[in-house]
Design a protein around this motif. Structure first.
Motif, mmCIF file in Angstrom:
data_model
loop_
_atom_site.group_PDB
_atom_site.id
_atom_site.type_symbol
_atom_site.label_atom_id
_atom_site.label_comp_id
_atom_site.label_asym_id
_atom_site.label_seq_id
_atom_site.Cartn_x
_atom_site.Cartn_y
_atom_site.Cartn_z
ATOM 1 N N SER A 180 0.681 -1.279 0.052
ATOM 2 C CA SER A 180 -0.152 -0.117 0.088
ATOM 3 C C SER A 180 0.747 1.277 -0.042
ATOM 4 O O SER A 180 2.022 1.293 0.165
ATOM 5 N N MET A 181 0.207 2.450 -0.223
ATOM 6 C CA MET A 181 0.821 3.702 -0.107
ATOM 7 C C MET A 181 0.080 4.320 0.801
ATOM 8 O O MET A 181 -0.870 4.762 0.569
ATOM 9 N N LEU A 182 0.994 5.329 1.571
ATOM 10 C CA LEU A 182 0.337 6.137 2.325
ATOM 11 C C LEU A 182 1.288 7.575 2.346
ATOM 12 O O LEU A 182 2.289 7.525 2.466
ATOM 13 N N ALA A 183 0.722 8.663 1.645
ATOM 14 C CA ALA A 183 1.675 9.587 1.190
ATOM 15 C C ALA A 183 1.019 11.012 1.249
ATOM 16 O O ALA A 183 -0.234 11.224 1.559
ATOM 17 N N PHE A 184 2.138 11.826 1.788
ATOM 18 C CA PHE A 184 1.748 13.213 2.065
ATOM 19 C C PHE A 184 2.395 14.030 1.004
ATOM 20 O O PHE A 184 3.621 14.019 1.265
ATOM 21 N N ASP A 185 2.063 14.287 -0.114
ATOM 22 C CA ASP A 185 2.783 14.749 -1.270
ATOM 23 C C ASP A 185 2.249 16.038 -1.648
ATOM 24 O O ASP A 185 0.967 16.519 -1.670
ATOM 25 N N GLN A 205 -3.713 5.707 0.017
ATOM 26 C CA GLN A 205 -4.172 6.737 0.745
ATOM 27 C C GLN A 205 -3.160 8.097 0.581
ATOM 28 O O GLN A 205 -2.069 8.126 0.857
ATOM 29 N N LEU A 206 -3.952 9.377 0.330
ATOM 30 C CA LEU A 206 -2.877 10.228 -0.130
ATOM 31 C C LEU A 206 -3.529 11.445 0.579
ATOM 32 O O LEU A 206 -4.982 11.793 0.580
ATOM 33 N N PHE A 228 -8.250 10.114 -1.678
ATOM 34 C CA PHE A 228 -7.376 10.973 -2.003
ATOM 35 C C PHE A 228 -8.021 12.277 -1.221
ATOM 36 O O PHE A 228 -9.117 12.640 -1.244
ATOM 37 N N THR A 229 -7.292 13.098 -0.273
ATOM 38 C CA THR A 229 -7.824 14.263 0.379
ATOM 39 C C THR A 229 -7.122 15.264 0.044
ATOM 40 O O THR A 229 -5.773 15.372 -0.004
ATOM 41 N N GLY A 230 -7.739 16.275 -0.625
ATOM 42 C CA GLY A 230 -6.797 17.363 -1.193
ATOM 43 C C GLY A 230 -7.633 18.649 -1.620
ATOM 44 O O GLY A 230 -8.831 18.631 -1.355
ATOM 45 N N PHE A 290 -12.650 10.740 -3.052
ATOM 46 C CA PHE A 290 -11.950 12.285 -3.232
ATOM 47 C C PHE A 290 -12.923 12.773 -2.144
ATOM 48 O O PHE A 290 -13.960 13.004 -1.849
ATOM 49 N N VAL A 291 -11.953 13.562 -1.118
ATOM 50 C CA VAL A 291 -12.528 14.123 0.031
ATOM 51 C C VAL A 291 -11.902 15.453 -0.272
ATOM 52 O O VAL A 291 -10.764 15.845 -0.180
#
Lengths: 536, 214
Positions: free
Chosen positions: A303-308, A322-323, A342-344, A362-363
């Motif tokens: 999995s991927m958990l990113a703060f980009d 989860q982004l 995706f929260t952005g 999308f949030v």
């Protein structure tokens, strides 16, 4: 005959009257009822004065009652402090300094915000002079401890000899031997076909590993390329880190640009400006990036958990995504087997033909709503912290009442407490930054130091809170009354901390103020003990 | 000799009758443990002295600590041929008097006036009655209201049992003046007692029942 005046009567009673006059008075008092009565009254007054002055009406305060504190505890305390300082020194010279050197070698001038922050913060040149100060403080503590110790026991030669021997031993201690292979050079290369059967620690401008490392690789450098085979982890602090070979463990690092062309069997967690997983690159485990820009063209098994800032998904992801970030774009070549969240700020850009297991959830990050939620959450946390602080106060009062009282009293001397507190906090911040670096390398000591902040924060609040409560409700002795005062003071403090902006400022002031009070209390108590070195 | 009812013999100073000469000697030679014993032995007496002389409990605690630091430094100057307790109180008195004098400048200007007022000859019957009504607590409350020098003089005389010579030296006055200081202090105290004593009596009878006269 005239009566005697009160002065003469008093002097007579005190035995201060010359004998002819005294005899005269005695004779008179036998005849004169009034003078006899005056003598009786004065004598009664003297007796009452003596009795009431000497009456044991209150117990000796805890601060003065130091009999129960053994001498050993004091030496343990001083030596502990000295040893802690010496330990910090060893960690510094053994671990941090080499890292620092290599980091400055790698010319970490520009870079992502995060790497900038970490490197310019943690490796700022000025820290080294700060550390010198701490070292000096540690040495002075040791010296003062030794001197105070010797002052009392100077005559005992055995003690003297033992202390000297211990000092000699300390000086003569060998440098901590390391199992790892350590290299320092402008350029380092491990050619293909060569093997290192150990952990490899390299610092240098340009580092190239084409051979095999049977262990972890820890690198500091400008340009680092790993094309060989590493059986352990790769931990890197670099401007550019390129991994084209095989890593059986994890990759962790602070880098400017991380490029992955090879295979990483386990996880990748990294602070970077740019992370590129090229089409040939493979990550077996999970990916946790904190980046400005993250491009995934290759294959991610987990999995991927990113703060980009920006994320481009062009390759394969085996797990969930989860982004948290600004932008997300998913290319047509992407294959994602898990759910995507995706929260952005901006709508994700999903190309036609992308293989997604489920549509992107999308949030929209709505600042206003989040603020309100945050506010509620902060309020709940504030209440919890309030309870914890009151508990801390109760604990302190019942276990170390003397220290508690001294601390509250010291908090009354605002200026001094603030000064002492601010100074100590500066050195504490140095320790915290060191501990962050240690933490990243997985050293437990880092965690321990970082955690020391928490009790300090609470202690500071207790002292300031108690002081505040005493100001409002007046000073009262007894645990019950004091607990009430502390509770009130803490309530006010936590109330103020809820105020945006001002709260942060207030908690900073309270931290400095309260920890200053704490240190002064410790100083007071150590002085109290210093009066009585060893009570049998 | 004169009948000397109030003059308590030396052994009645507010610390044990016999001084721990052997421990003192050991402490003088630098034995830390002996010093610890001395501290345990005398801490309460010195603290109480400070508590009676200083205005607040905090000041008394601080003063006690500072006095012991001084005592320890000066232990070499103590003459073993003389009373240790007397020496102890002399050091304590000097220290506290220094502290008080430093603060006195502004505080006590008005109270100094009262020391030049003429003293009225007391009525012995009324005085006896006033004294009979008092408890130790009343006395201490009243004492706290006295000006520094008056309070100090009474404590030196009736707590530490110093003679007039020692008091004169500690307060920095002529020996002949010590009696006057003490007498004025007593007059002050009586005034203060008339205030608190009466108020306390009323309170006591108001609350009633538990105790008779104390």
């Amino acid at each position: 005959m005239n009566h005697f005046d009160e002065m003469t009567c008093l002097l007579y009673l005190e035995g201060e009257l010359a004998s002819p006059r005294a005899t005269e008075l005695e004779a008179h008092a036998r005849e004169c009822a009034e003078c006899g009565a005056l003598l009786r009254a004065l004598r009664a007054e003297s007796l009452l004065l003596t009795a009431s002055l000497r009456e044991a009406d209150e117990p000796l305060p805890a601060r003065l009652n130091v009999r129960q504190e053994s001498g050993a505890a004091r030496w343990a305390w001083l030596m502990g402090l000295g040893l802690a300082g010496a330990g910090a020194y060893m960690v510094w010279t053994g671990l941090i300094v080499p890292w620092q050197e290599s980091a400055s070698q790698s010319g970490m001038g520009v870079g992502s915000l995060l790497t900038m922050l970490f490197f310019s913060g943690a490796l700022w040149k000025g820290w080294s002079s700060m550390i010198d100060t701490i070292q000096a403080a540690a040495l002075v503590t040791l010296a003062v401890g030794a001197l105070a110790f010797l002052r009392g026991k100077w005559r005992r030669r055995t003690t003297f000899a033992a202390v000297l021997a211990a000092l000699a031993l300390l000086v003569g201690l060998p440098q901590p031997a390391s199992a790892a292979e350590v290299h320092k050079a402008a350029t380092y290369a491990l050619p293909a076909g060569q093997e290192v059967h150990d952990d490899l620690i390299v610092t240098g401008d340009s580092i190239r590993i084409d051979g095999k490392v049977d262990g972890d690789v820890i690198v500091f450098g400008h340009n680092v390329t790993v094309n060989g085979h590493v059986t352990g982890d790769v931990i890197g602090f670099a401007q550019n880190l390129r991994v084209g070979g095989i890593v059986d463990g994890n990759i962790r690092g602070f880098v400017n640009v991380l490029t992955l062309d090879g295979t990483v069997a386990k996880n990748v967690s990294v602070f970077a400006q740019t992370l590129e997983l090229n089409s040939d690159g493979k990550i077996g485990g999970t990916l946790t990036p904190f980046t400005q820009e993250c491009v995934l063209d290759g294959k991610l098994g987990g999995s991927m958990l990113a703060f980009d800032g920006r994320t481009d998904l062009e390759g394969t992801v085996g797990g969930s995504v989860q982004l948290y970030g600004n932008q997300l774009s998913i290319a047509s070549t992407a294959v994602i087997d898990g759910p995507i969240q995706f929260t952005g700020q901006q709508q994700p850009d999903v190309a036609q033909g992308a293989h997604l297991a489920s549509p992107v959830q999308f949030v929209q990050a709505e600042p206003h709503q989040r603020q309100r939620e945050d506010y509620v959450r902060t309020a709940v946390h504030q209440v919890l912290r309030y309870g914890a602080a009151v508990l801390m106060g109760l604990l302190l009062m019942s276990v170390l009442p003397g220290l508690y009282l001294d601390g509250v009293r010291s908090a009354g001397h605002f200026g001094v407490a603030m000064g002492v507190g601010s100074l100590s906090l500066i050195s504490f911040i140095v320790l915290v930054i060191l501990s962050l670096v240690l933490l990243f390398a997985g050293v437990g000591a880092g965690l321990a130091i970082a955690l020391a902040y928490v009790p300090m924060m609470y202690l500071a609040q207790v002292f300031v809170g108690a002081w505040l409560g005493n100001i409002i409700l007046g000073e009262k002795a007894g645990i019950g009354a004091q607990l009430g005062h502390v509770a009130l003071g803490l309530l006010i403090i936590h109330g103020v901390e809820m105020v945006p902006f001002l709260g942060v400022l207030a908690s900073g002031v309270i931290l400095a103020w309260g920890s200053g009070a704490f240190l002064m209390a410790i100083y007071h108590r150590s002085r109290a003990v210093a009066v009585v070195p060893a009570a049998a | 000799m004169t009948v000397d009812a109030t003059r308590t013999p030396d052994s009645a100073r507010p610390v044990a009758a016999s001084e721990p000469t052997e421990t003192i000697a050991r402490a003088r030679s630098g034995d830390a443990e002996a010093w610890g014993e001395l501290y345990s032995h005398y801490a309460a007496a010195v603290y109480r002295f400070c508590r009676r002389v200083m205005r607040t409990r905090e000041d008394a605690e601080d003063a006690t600590m500072e006095i012991f630091v001084k005592l320890r430094d000066k232990l070499g100057q103590y003459d073993p041929g003389r009373s240790f307790t007397a020496w102890l109180y002399r050091v304590s008195a000097n220290h506290c008097w220094d502290l008080l004098r430093r603060r006195r400048v502004r505080q006590d200007l008005e109270t100094e006036d009262s020391e030049v007022l003429p003293l009225e000859h007391p009525d012995p019957g009324q005085l006896e009655q006033l004294i009979a009504q008092q408890s130790g607590e009343h006395m201490r409350t009243a004492l706290a209201k006295l000006p520094e020098r008056a309070r100090m003089a009474l404590v030196l005389r009736y707590y530490a049992d110093m003679d007039y010579e020692e008091i004169a030296e500690s307060l920095g006055v002529r020996r002949a003046f010590v009696g006057v200081v003490l007498l004025r202090a007593r007059h002050h105290l009586r005034e203060a007692l008339k205030g608190t004593g009466a108020a306390a009596e009323v309170k006591k009878f108001g609350a009633a029942d538990s105790k008779g006269a104390s």
